[in-house]
Design a protein around this motif. Structure first.
Motif, PDB file in Angstrom:
ATOM      1  N   LEU A   1       0.817  -1.216   0.000  1.00  0.00           N
ATOM      2  CA  LEU A   1       0.000   0.000   0.000  1.00  0.00           C
ATOM      3  C   LEU A   1       0.851   1.268   0.000  1.00  0.00           C
ATOM      4  CD1 LEU A   1      -2.808  -1.034   2.494  1.00  0.00           C
ATOM      5  CD2 LEU A   1      -2.952  -0.868  -0.013  1.00  0.00           C
ATOM      6  N   ARG A   2       2.055   1.178   0.538  1.00  0.00           N
ATOM      7  CA  ARG A   2       2.944   2.344   0.601  1.00  0.00           C
ATOM      8  C   ARG A   2       3.914   2.397  -0.570  1.00  0.00           C
ATOM      9  NH1 ARG A   2       5.467   3.169   6.246  1.00  0.00           N
ATOM     10  NH2 ARG A   2       5.618   5.261   5.414  1.00  0.00           N
ATOM     11  N   ALA A   3       3.710   1.538  -1.556  1.00  0.00           N
ATOM     12  CA  ALA A   3       4.542   1.490  -2.766  1.00  0.00           C
ATOM     13  C   ALA A   3       5.998   1.160  -2.463  1.00  0.00           C
ATOM     14  CB  ALA A   3       4.450   2.800  -3.550  1.00  0.00           C
TER      15      ALA A   3
ATOM     16  N   ALA B   1       4.085  -1.747 -12.661  1.00  0.00           N
ATOM     17  CA  ALA B   1       4.377  -0.381 -13.112  1.00  0.00           C
ATOM     18  C   ALA B   1       4.311   0.599 -11.953  1.00  0.00           C
ATOM     19  CB  ALA B   1       3.390   0.021 -14.208  1.00  0.00           C
ATOM     20  N   TRP B   2       3.337   0.434 -11.079  1.00  0.00           N
ATOM     21  CA  TRP B   2       3.187   1.375  -9.975  1.00  0.00           C
ATOM     22  C   TRP B   2       4.335   1.257  -8.981  1.00  0.00           C
ATOM     23  CZ3 TRP B   2       1.433   1.109  -4.675  1.00  0.00           C
ATOM     24  CH2 TRP B   2       1.098   2.353  -4.157  1.00  0.00           C
ATOM     25  N   LEU B   3       4.707   0.031  -8.631  1.00  0.00           N
ATOM     26  CA  LEU B   3       5.795  -0.148  -7.672  1.00  0.00           C
ATOM     27  C   LEU B   3       7.135   0.285  -8.245  1.00  0.00           C
ATOM     28  CD1 LEU B   3       4.724  -3.575  -6.180  1.00  0.00           C
ATOM     29  CD2 LEU B   3       4.793  -1.400  -4.968  1.00  0.00           C
ATOM     30  N   VAL B   4       7.408  -0.065  -9.498  1.00  0.00           N
ATOM     31  CA  VAL B   4       8.680   0.285 -10.122  1.00  0.00           C
ATOM     32  C   VAL B   4       8.754   1.776 -10.402  1.00  0.00           C
ATOM     33  CG1 VAL B   4      10.111  -0.051 -12.172  1.00  0.00           C
ATOM     34  CG2 VAL B   4       9.060  -2.003 -11.045  1.00  0.00           C
ATOM     35  N   ARG B   5       7.673   2.366 -10.908  1.00  0.00           N
ATOM     36  CA  ARG B   5       7.673   3.789 -11.223  1.00  0.00           C
ATOM     37  C   ARG B   5       7.907   4.616  -9.972  1.00  0.00           C
ATOM     38  NH1 ARG B   5       2.636   4.847 -13.220  1.00  0.00           N
ATOM     39  NH2 ARG B   5       1.952   5.496 -11.185  1.00  0.00           N
TER      40      ARG B   5
END
Length: 160
Positions: free
Chosen positions: A66-68, A120-124
């Motif tokens: 949730l906190r990326a 994509a969200w975690l890596v970005r």
């Protein structure tokens, strides 16, 4: 930070549900042990400790998703991969009411955690933090110790 994808929310929710179930199981076994109901107290204590620690770890992974936090995806995937043989074992021992839901949750969590939007969200977000450090002058090639290699104030990049 952009809006969190639904797949990340789903993976975190499923991981948290498994973590809560593990903690609940650990508490149940611990209480049974304290009441003298355990057949083998040494094994019951070990199961209690492992279930509580594992459940806390899964809750930590759910929070990390949730906190990326990029680190959180690997242990989330591993816990799901470990859950699948457990579900199969439960199926073979005819404990369908536990085995089938565990297998469904594990597969859904794997799909959600490994989906392209989650990736994509975690890596970005990890790369955005690195770029923010560069733009803010946060990394001038020296660390706080002055050794000149910058290793103390930079995370390793996955694309380097």
């Amino acid at each position: 930070m952009s809006q969190r994808p639904m797949t990340v929310n789903a993976a975190a929710a499923l991981e948290a549900a498994e973590g809560a179930a593990a903690i609940g199981f650990g508490l149940f076994v611990g209480v049974e042990t304290l009441l003298g109901e355990a057949v083998d107290p040494a094994t019951a204590i070990a199961v209690t400790v492992l279930a509580l620690a594992g459940g806390a770890g899964m809750l930590g992974c759910a929070r990390g998703l949730l906190r990326a936090e990029p680190w959180s995806r690997a242990p989330t995937v591993l816990t799901q991969l470990f859950a699948l043989p457990i579900a199969w074992s439960l199926w073979q021992s005819e404990q369908y009411l536990i085995g089938v839901p565990l297998a469904v949750v594990a597969v859904l969590a794997l799909v959600a955690a490994l989906s392209p939007p989650s990736t994509a969200w975690l890596v970005r977000d990890a790369n955005d933090e690195d770029q923010d450090e560069d733009e803010d002058g946060g990394n001038d090639g020296t660390s706080e110790t002055g050794d000149g290699n910058g290793s103390a104030d930079r995370r390793p990049r996955s694309d380097a």
